[in-house]
Enzyme design. Structure first.
Site, PDB file in Angstrom:
ATOM      1  N   LYS A 154      -4.902  -9.192  -6.972  1.00  0.00           N
ATOM      2  CA  LYS A 154      -6.308  -9.575  -6.254  1.00  0.00           C
ATOM      3  C   LYS A 154      -7.350  -8.391  -6.741  1.00  0.00           C
ATOM      4  CE  LYS A 154      -6.442  -7.123  -1.971  1.00  0.00           C
ATOM      5  NZ  LYS A 154      -6.909  -7.130  -0.506  1.00  0.00           N
TER       6      LYS A 154
ATOM      7  N   LYS B 265     -10.728  -2.897  -3.938  1.00  0.00           N
ATOM      8  CA  LYS B 265     -11.462  -1.562  -4.347  1.00  0.00           C
ATOM      9  C   LYS B 265     -10.736  -0.632  -4.687  1.00  0.00           C
ATOM     10  CE  LYS B 265     -13.613  -2.125   0.334  1.00  0.00           C
ATOM     11  NZ  LYS B 265     -12.883  -2.240   1.492  1.00  0.00           N
TER      12      LYS B 265
ATOM     13  N   LYS C  74       0.855  -1.373  -0.137  1.00  0.00           N
ATOM     14  CA  LYS C  74      -0.171  -0.007   0.026  1.00  0.00           C
ATOM     15  C   LYS C  74       0.649   1.184  -0.048  1.00  0.00           C
ATOM     16  CE  LYS C  74      -4.360  -1.668   1.303  1.00  0.00           C
ATOM     17  NZ  LYS C  74      -5.695  -1.762   2.193  1.00  0.00           N
TER      18      LYS C  74
HETATM   19  N1  AQP Z   1      -9.852 -10.245  -3.951  1.00  0.00           N
HETATM   20  C1  AQP Z   1     -10.261 -10.624  -2.669  1.00  0.00           C
HETATM   21  N2  AQP Z   1     -10.635 -11.926  -2.878  1.00  0.00           N
HETATM   22  C2  AQP Z   1     -11.157 -12.584  -1.639  1.00  0.00           C
HETATM   23  N3  AQP Z   1     -11.231 -11.688  -0.421  1.00  0.00           N
HETATM   24  C3  AQP Z   1     -10.939 -10.540  -0.342  1.00  0.00           C
HETATM   25  N4  AQP Z   1     -11.056  -9.498   0.572  1.00  0.00           N
HETATM   26  C4  AQP Z   1     -10.671  -8.311   0.028  1.00  0.00           C
HETATM   27  N5  AQP Z   1     -10.234  -8.489  -1.222  1.00  0.00           N
HETATM   28  C5  AQP Z   1     -10.389  -9.966  -1.682  1.00  0.00           C
HETATM   29  C6  AQP Z   1     -11.567  -9.925   1.765  1.00  0.00           C
HETATM   30  O1  AQP Z   1     -12.723  -8.871   2.065  1.00  0.00           O
HETATM   31  C7  AQP Z   1     -12.457  -8.539   3.682  1.00  0.00           C
HETATM   32  C8  AQP Z   1     -12.651  -6.909   3.600  1.00  0.00           C
HETATM   33  O2  AQP Z   1     -11.591  -6.558   3.148  1.00  0.00           O
HETATM   34  P1  AQP Z   1     -11.459  -4.811   3.594  1.00  0.00           P
HETATM   35  O3  AQP Z   1     -12.336  -3.988   2.888  1.00  0.00           O
HETATM   36  O4  AQP Z   1     -11.138  -4.693   4.966  1.00  0.00           O
HETATM   37  O5  AQP Z   1      -9.913  -4.564   3.223  1.00  0.00           O
HETATM   38  P2  AQP Z   1      -9.069  -5.083   2.087  1.00  0.00           P
HETATM   39  O6  AQP Z   1      -8.816  -6.616   2.214  1.00  0.00           O
HETATM   40  O7  AQP Z   1      -7.875  -4.112   1.976  1.00  0.00           O
HETATM   41  O8  AQP Z   1     -10.094  -4.916   0.547  1.00  0.00           O
HETATM   42  P3  AQP Z   1      -9.739  -4.523  -0.478  1.00  0.00           P
HETATM   43  O9  AQP Z   1     -10.801  -4.414  -1.498  1.00  0.00           O
HETATM   44  O10 AQP Z   1      -8.644  -5.163  -1.107  1.00  0.00           O
HETATM   45  O11 AQP Z   1      -9.321  -2.796  -0.310  1.00  0.00           O
HETATM   46  P4  AQP Z   1      -8.183  -2.166  -0.504  1.00  0.00           P
HETATM   47  O12 AQP Z   1      -8.242  -2.055  -2.152  1.00  0.00           O
HETATM   48  O13 AQP Z   1      -8.338  -0.697  -0.005  1.00  0.00           O
HETATM   49  O14 AQP Z   1      -6.859  -2.750  -0.197  1.00  0.00           O
HETATM   50  C9  AQP Z   1     -11.308  -9.202   4.192  1.00  0.00           C
HETATM   51  O15 AQP Z   1     -11.636 -10.214   4.894  1.00  0.00           O
HETATM   52  C10 AQP Z   1     -10.393  -9.345   2.861  1.00  0.00           C
HETATM   53  O16 AQP Z   1      -9.657 -10.626   3.275  1.00  0.00           O
END
Ligand code: AQP
Length: 345
Positions: free
Chosen positions: A205, A208, A117
């Site tokens: 992956k 968002k 990040k």
């Molecule tokens: N691609 C993914 N596949 C499976 N599980 C996923 N999670 C996130 N992306 C995937 C799971 O979703 C839950 C919530 O995630 P979060 O929003 O708290 O944070 P994150 O993991 O940082 O989600 P993003 O979409 O990847 O956000 P950004 O882009 O901000 O980093 C968690 O249980 C995560 O494992």
């Protein structure tokens, strides 16, 4: 090793940082709804994690309601599980401070998500972004939760939570022979959808924060948008293989097959045998149909919950009361164990 000292309890959190996508749904939300039937569950909208990067103050409360609506739309029932905003329960931040004094700098410096990040800009990142996994350990352990349903991307953070719990147990051990104060929480990662990849690059992956909206299916997408994104998903010139070894070195195809299996709730081997030799045009059309059918009810319900923000607020407020009541005895023991003046001895 299975923990028999602590009663099973499930905790997981999602950040209110944007529209949820298929990865969040399969990796987290859908698991939540399944677990609530036979576990004591807390599902938290982790707004304190969200502010580790800048958020617009005027939007944060609505974003929080948006995630609460998604939890409920995915099937979480507020009379079976607690659904609340992290900032409403002070135990999260209090325990995070104690854990800051337990965790070691070197442990945090190894966290790959911070490196991803922050990129080359780590000096300019907030201390909170660096420290985020410590807050995550506190989120889980303030309730002595034993199990954490997450996607695979969170595996390393969960290992850190276990390290922190183990060090706390060693540093502040109760009399010899007494059970460990904190459980060592276990991730619940297995199952289809643990790692959903970008539709534009099967090695990254689904996320968002990917600048390309075409890379992800949002829970708020219309059926037309879902179908279009799947139609445009990256593939190659070969067809669908009949067996798993035909997916090797083909991450984009492996991703589509895995999404199909997760959404249709069937094994990947069945997807492969049903579509063996098919070209990607018809395969994508079949996948779009499965995706639209699986996600339509979630999107519809989300819109219905969002139309009644007062009811969402009432649900979150009741759950926050429940979460505070669960955390208070844990925190009172933690204060006593650390030895603070004023805590009962
Ligand atoms: N691609 C993914 N596949 C499976 N599980 C996923 N999670 C996130 N992306 C995937 C799971 O979703 C839950 C919530 O995630 P979060 O929003 O708290 O944070 P994150 O993991 O940082 O989600 P993003 O979409 O990847 O956000 P950004 O882009 O901000 O980093 C968690 O249980 C995560 O494992």
């Amino acid at each position: 090793m299975t923990d028999t000292t602590h009663s099973p309890r499930v905790f997981s959190g999602v950040q209110p940082t944007g529209t949820l996508h298929l990865g969040n749904y399969l990796g987290a939300l859908r698991k939540f709804a399944r677990l609530q039937h036979d576990h004591d569950c807390l599902f938290c909208i982790v707004d304190l994690h969200a502010i580790t990067v800048p958020q617009e103050p005027g939007k944060l409360a609505d974003q929080t309601r948006h995630i609460a609506a998604a939890f409920l739309a995915a099937g979480v029932e507020p009379d079976k599980a607690l659904v609340y905003a992290q900032s409403a329960v002070p135990a999260h931040t209090e325990l995070a401070w104690y854990f800051n004094c337990v965790a070691r700098m070197g442990w945090l410096q190894r966290m790959t998500q911070f490196k991803d990040k922050a990129g080359k800009n780590s000096e300019a990142m907030s201390v909170g972004l660096f420290d985020y996994p410590v807050l995550q350990a506190a989120d889980i352990l303030a309730f002595k939760a034993t199990h954490v349903p997450v996607g695979e991307d969170q595996k390393q953070h969960l290992e850190l939570s276990r390290d922190i719990a183990a060090k706390f147990n060693r540093d502040f051990g109760e009399p010899a022979g007494a059970p460990d104060f904190f459980p060592l929480p276990e991730p619940l990662i297995d199952g289809p959808g643990a790692r959903v990849m970008s539709l534009r690059d099967g090695t990254k992956k689904m996320s968002k924060s990917d600048p390309s909206d075409a890379s992800r299916i949002n829970l708020s997408d219309t059926p037309e948008q879902i179908a279009k994104k799947i139609r445009k998903a990256k593939t190659d010139t070969g067809g669908v293989p009949g067996e798993a070894d035909g997916l090797e070195g083909r991450p984009d195809i492996a991703n589509l097959v895995s999404i199909y299996a997760a959404l249709a709730d069937i094994p990947e081997a069945q997807v492969l045998s049903d579509h063996a030799g098919s070209q990607f045009g018809p395969f994508k059309a079949a996948l779009a149909e499965v995706a639209v059918e699986a996600l339509r009810p979630v999107g519809d319900l989300m819109r219905r919950y969002l139309a009644d923000p007062d009811e969402l607020d009432r649900i979150m407020s009741r759950s926050a009361d429940g979460a505070r009541a669960l955390s208070e005895p844990v925190m009172s023991d933690v204060r006593r164990i650390i030895g603070f003046h004023g805590s009962a001895s």
